[in-house]
Design an enzyme around this catalytic site. Structure first.
Site, PDB file in Angstrom:
ATOM      1  N   SER A 186       0.793  -1.225   0.000  1.00 35.57           N
ATOM      2  CA  SER A 186       0.000   0.000   0.000  1.00 35.57           C
ATOM      3  C   SER A 186       0.824   1.273   0.000  1.00 35.57           C
ATOM      4  CB  SER A 186      -0.939   0.002   1.210  1.00 35.57           C
ATOM      5  OG  SER A 186      -0.205  -0.076   2.423  1.00 35.57           O
ATOM      6  N   HIS A 214      -6.227  -3.421  -0.610  1.00 36.32           N
ATOM      7  CA  HIS A 214      -6.112  -2.365  -1.608  1.00 36.32           C
ATOM      8  C   HIS A 214      -6.359  -2.894  -3.015  1.00 36.32           C
ATOM      9  CE1 HIS A 214      -4.736   1.103   0.777  1.00 36.32           C
ATOM     10  NE2 HIS A 214      -4.215   0.190   1.574  1.00 36.32           N
ATOM     11  N   LYS A 243     -12.417   0.261   2.474  1.00 35.93           N
ATOM     12  CA  LYS A 243     -11.773   0.968   1.370  1.00 35.93           C
ATOM     13  C   LYS A 243     -12.753   1.029   0.194  1.00 35.93           C
ATOM     14  CE  LYS A 243      -7.044   0.286   2.960  1.00 35.93           C
ATOM     15  NZ  LYS A 243      -7.339  -0.213   4.294  1.00 35.93           N
TER      16      LYS A 243
END
Length: 396
Positions: A186, A214, A243
Site C-alpha cells: 500500500s 487495496h 476501502k
C-alpha cells in the site's frame, strides 16, 4: 520527581523529538461526507488521499441500506458473535463475501487489522512456519508475532529469496508452511507476484495467504481482487469493507471451510470484539452488489490513474512505477513531504505526507490515490497545484 511525573516527562520529550524530526502527524477535521471533494475548516478541497477508490463512501444505495438496517435491526449488537451478537445480516454478508471471492466461507472482524491479527495463531503452531514479505502491512507482521510458528522473511517480491526461505523452512522440518503477502503493497502501489508465489507454493507444498485490502472491488474481473487479476487461486484471502467497499469499517477472512470454522472457535479478535453494527453489515452487502456491476467505475478509476501519472511525470516529479491507483510522489525528506502537503492544502488539494515509521527513513513521499469520481477538471486543477507547490518548496 515521582515515577508518574518522570514517565509523563519522558513521553513529552519523545513527542518533542518526533516533532523536531519532522515526523509529527496532525489530523485535519473534515466536516462533510468522504468524497472526491471534502470540506475542511469551511473550505472545499480536492481529496487525493482517501482509500475511496470507487467513490462509494457516500453512495446513495449504501446509505439507504444502512438506514433501513437500523430501522429493522437496530443500532448496535452489544455483544460478541458467539454470545448473542450474530444476526441474519452477518451470515448473509459472510456468505456474500465467500461467493464473491469464490471461497467456501468467510468470517467478519471489526477491521482487517483484527483479521490479520487473529489469523495466524489459531492455524499455525511451533511445528509450522510462516514466510512473510518484508513489506507486508503492519497487521500481518503483528499477527505473525502472535503465533508460535517459526518466522521467515523474504525481500519484497524477490522470488529467489522466497524460494531460499521455503527451502530453509522445509530443511528445518516445518510441518505446514504458509506464505503471507499483501496483494498490493500500500505504500508503493506494487502488486505482489502472485503467479510466481503460487507456483513456488505448489513446488514446496505451502499454503498461500493474501491481504487484498487495496484491491478488492476494483482489481481484476468484477473487482474480485489481485488473485483474479493474476488469474490464480490462493488459499486464504483477507480484506476490508473500509476501502473500495464503502469505506466504513469491518474486515474479513475468506477461505476453506475448516479454516473459517476453526477461526470462529479460536480467533481472539473475533471472540472478544463486538459484532459489526447492522448498518455497516447491510451497506456491505449492498456494496458488493454495486461493485459487481461497476465496470464503468473501474474503467474510470484506471483512466484517471493513467492521466494523473502522466501529468505528474510531465511536471518533473519522481514516481514509483506501477499500474495501481496508488501513485506515490517520492520526496525523500520527511520535512519536505510535510511542507509539500501544506503547500498543496493552501492551493486546495488535500494530501498527506508519508514518512518514518510508516515508510523507511529517506523514502518520505506524498501518496496520491485516484478515485473514480474525480473528473479531468479535478485532475488538471490538482496538477496545477502540484506544479506550484513543488516549485514553492523546491521539490521540482
Amino acid at each position: 520527581m515521582s515515577d508518574k511525573a518522570s514517565f509523563l516527562k519522558h513521553l513529552g520529550e519523545t513527542l518533542t523529538g518526533i516533532e523536531a524530526d519532522g515526523l509529527f502527524k496532525r489530523e485535519r477535521l473534515i466536516t462533510s461526507a468522504q468524497g472526491a471533494h471534502v470540506k475542511v475548516a469551511g473550505r472545499d478541497v480536492l481529496n487525493l488521499c482517501a482509500n475511496n477508490y470507487l467513490g462509494l463512501a457516500d453512495h446513495p444505495a449504501l446509505i439507504t441500506a444502512a438506514k433501513t438496517a437500523m430501522d429493522d435491526h437496530g443500532y448496535g449488537m452489544a455483544s460478541v458473535r458467539f454470545i448473542c451478537g450474530t444476526q441474519d445480516l452477518h451470515r448473509e454478508l459472510e456468505a456474500r463475501i465467500a461467493q464473491f471471492l469464490n471461497k467456501d466461507d468467510a468470517i467478519l472482524f471489526a477491521a482487517c487489522f483484527d483479521a490479520n491479527g487473529g489469523l495466524f495463531e489459531p492455524l499455525l503452531g511451533p511445528e509450522d512456519a510462516v514466510i512473510s514479505d518484508a513489506l507486508n502491512h503492519a497487521s500481518i507482521i503483528d499477527g505473525i508475532r502472535l503465533c508460535k510458528a517459526k518466522r521467515y522473511r523474504y525481500a519484497n517480491s524477490d522470488m529467489g529469496d522466497l524460494e531460499v526461505q521455503l527451502q530453509a523452512a522445509r530443511g528445518d522440518g516445518a510441518r505446514f508452511i504458509m506464505i503471507a503477502t499483501d496483494g498490493v503493497f500500500s505504500m508503493d502501489g506494487y502488486l505482489a507476484k502472485l503467479p510466481e508465489i503460487v507456483a513456488l507454493a505448489g513446488k514446496y507444498g505451502a499454503l498461500t495467504m493474501v491481504d487484498d485490502c487495496h484491491a478488492t472491488g476494483f482489481m481484476g474481473p468484477e473487482g474480485r481482487g489481485t488473485p483474479a487479476h493474476a488469474g490464480v487461486e490462493v488459499d486464504i484471502l483477507t480484506g476490508t469493507l473500509g476501502k473500495a467497499l464503502g469505506g466504513a469499517l469491518g474486515g474479513y477472512i475468506a477461505g476453506p471451510q475448516p479454516v473459517i470454522d476453526l477461526l470462529r472457535q479460536r480467533a481472539r479478535p473475533y471472540l472478544f470484539s463486538n459484532a459489526l453494527p447492522p448498518a455497516v453489515v447491510a451497506a456491505g452487502i449492498t456494496a458488493l452488489d454495486v461493485v459487481e456491476a461497476a465496470d464503468d467505475l473501474r474503467a474510470q478509476l484506471f483512466d484517471n490513474a493513467g492521466y494523473w501519472r502522466a501529468g505528474l511525470e510531465d511536471a518533473g516529479f519522481t514516481l514509483l512505477p506501477g499500474e495501481h491507483p496508488i501513485i506515490p510522489v517520492m520526496l525523500g525528506d520527511a520535512k519536505l513531504a510535510q511542507a509539500m502537503a501544506t503547500a498543496l492544502y493552501e492551493r486546495g488539494v488535500y494530501v498527506s505526507g508519508f514518512f518514518f515509521p510508516v515508510v523507511p527513513k529517506g523514502q518520505a513521499r506524498i501518496r496520491t490515490q485516484m478515485n473514480a469520481k474525480l473528473t479531468k477538471g479535478d485532475l488538471d486543477f490538482a496538477l496545477d497545484a502540484f506544479r506550484g507547490a513543488g516549485k514553492a518548496v523546491g521539490a521540482i
